[in-house]
Design an enzyme around this catalytic site. Sequence first.
Site, PDB file in Angstrom:
ATOM      1  CE  LYS A  59      -4.117  -1.850  -0.034  1.00 36.46           C
ATOM      2  NZ  LYS A  59      -3.857  -3.116  -0.737  1.00 36.46           N
TER       3      LYS A  59
HETATM    4  C1  PLP Z   1      -9.976  -2.849  -1.759  1.00 34.55           C
HETATM    5  C2  PLP Z   1      -9.372  -3.575  -0.593  1.00 34.55           C
HETATM    6  N1  PLP Z   1     -10.098  -3.738   0.512  1.00 34.55           N
HETATM    7  C3  PLP Z   1      -9.609  -4.361   1.595  1.00 34.55           C
HETATM    8  C4  PLP Z   1      -8.326  -4.878   1.605  1.00 34.55           C
HETATM    9  C5  PLP Z   1      -7.840  -5.603   2.811  1.00 34.55           C
HETATM   10  O1  PLP Z   1      -6.726  -4.996   3.362  1.00 34.55           O
HETATM   11  P1  PLP Z   1      -5.818  -5.740   4.443  1.00 34.55           P
HETATM   12  O2  PLP Z   1      -4.887  -6.640   3.701  1.00 34.55           O
HETATM   13  O3  PLP Z   1      -5.109  -4.626   5.154  1.00 34.55           O
HETATM   14  O4  PLP Z   1      -6.733  -6.485   5.350  1.00 34.55           O
HETATM   15  C6  PLP Z   1      -7.521  -4.735   0.484  1.00 34.55           C
HETATM   16  C7  PLP Z   1      -6.153  -5.291   0.489  1.00 34.55           C
HETATM   17  O5  PLP Z   1      -5.420  -5.340  -0.408  1.00 34.55           O
HETATM   18  C8  PLP Z   1      -8.055  -4.062  -0.651  1.00 34.55           C
HETATM   19  O6  PLP Z   1      -7.312  -3.917  -1.761  1.00 34.55           O
END
Ligand code: PLP
Length: 378
Positions: free
Chosen positions: A182
């Site tokens: 990210k």
């Molecule tokens: C659009 C979206 N929502 C939620 C997430 C979930 O994030 P995390 O990996 O921090 O739980 C991601 C992760 O890549 C994402 O791209």
Amino acid sequence: MRRVEFYRHSLTEEDIAAVGEVLRGIFLTTGPRTASFERALAEYLGVQHVVGVSSCTSALYLSLKALGVGKGDEVITTPMTFIATSNTILDAGATPVFVDVEPRTGNIDVRLVERAITNRTRAVIPVHLYGLMADMRCLAEVCRRNKLTIIEDAAHALEAVRDGARPGQLGQAACFSFYATKNLTCGEGGAVATNDPEMASALRRLRSHGMSKEAAGRYTERYQHWDMEELGYKANLSDIQAALLLSQLPRIDTQLARREEIARRYEAAFAGLPGVDVPQVPRSATSARHLFTIWVPPQRRDEALSSLQQKGIGVAVNYRAVHLLSYYRRDLGFQPGTFPHAESIGDRTITLPLYPGMSDEDVEAVIGAVSDLAAEWA
Ligand SMILES: Cc1ncc(COP(=O)(O)O)c(C=O)c1O
């Protein structure tokens, strides 16, 4: 052959030193660094409260729980997203109701949201895909009229602005990810931004088992017994992670400028290339430029992925439409043909490298590889 990694973080010696400082201290879990990061991020976003959590997945889940969304409730969202968005709705015991996306952006089509509302609908989770915010002003109006809550999936959209609003300013809560790739990262981490003080307190309790006092309060103040008033989870952000995030935060806008420069170079180079299309960013929006995707003919996509990899270019697919994944088809009964725009994007999309540490030569190598492919198709 020049290798261009799909992603490389831009952590500096100062960032590493900031973590070292925490490690040399006594307090590793949620404590003063987390509190400083939460304040700094709230200021950056222009919201009242930020609560640091272990991932965007837990941010979404805890937000649903804090709002009391559960069994019997429906939550409207988009199938053009990472599975975390709809999985957390299922985990909360509610039913995800997908609506299709805009063909030019891949974001939830707000006009379709109104038609999907039933008397069981409680909330809408728009996803700010690739860094472009969904049409939040329009969605906020639809949700106000229908008394629905908005939880923004802003995993891609930390630096985004649209029609003068940032994530967390028009929704009840905005959920962020600090996952390894990210724009702001600590490997794994997340946060919720909200202007509602009660929601922020509920999230603070829920991230620590529903305890009335978090570790910092238990150990740095005079000892007092803690209580548990509700059933929570274990999803707090540690001071080790917070130190890394806090150290990077001051330079995210400079890094965004470099992301924007690379994205514009890609857009200019791909304009008019036969068989290569790119999503649109409306003029009223600043995209966080998290991911750069191209859309190619569906029958060419998989061969293009392997061909780009063979040319040393890191690639990914963000995303194949969620409702067509095996679990959603088999256990929830979703069928192909239901959300044609999301399905079409899912069949055509390729994500190219986009990160501030790319050199101009890296960018040109990616452009060269994509242009060679397009020439083969012409
Ligand atoms: C659009 C979206 N929502 C939620 C997430 C979930 O994030 P995390 O990996 O921090 O739980 C991601 C992760 O890549 C994402 O791209």
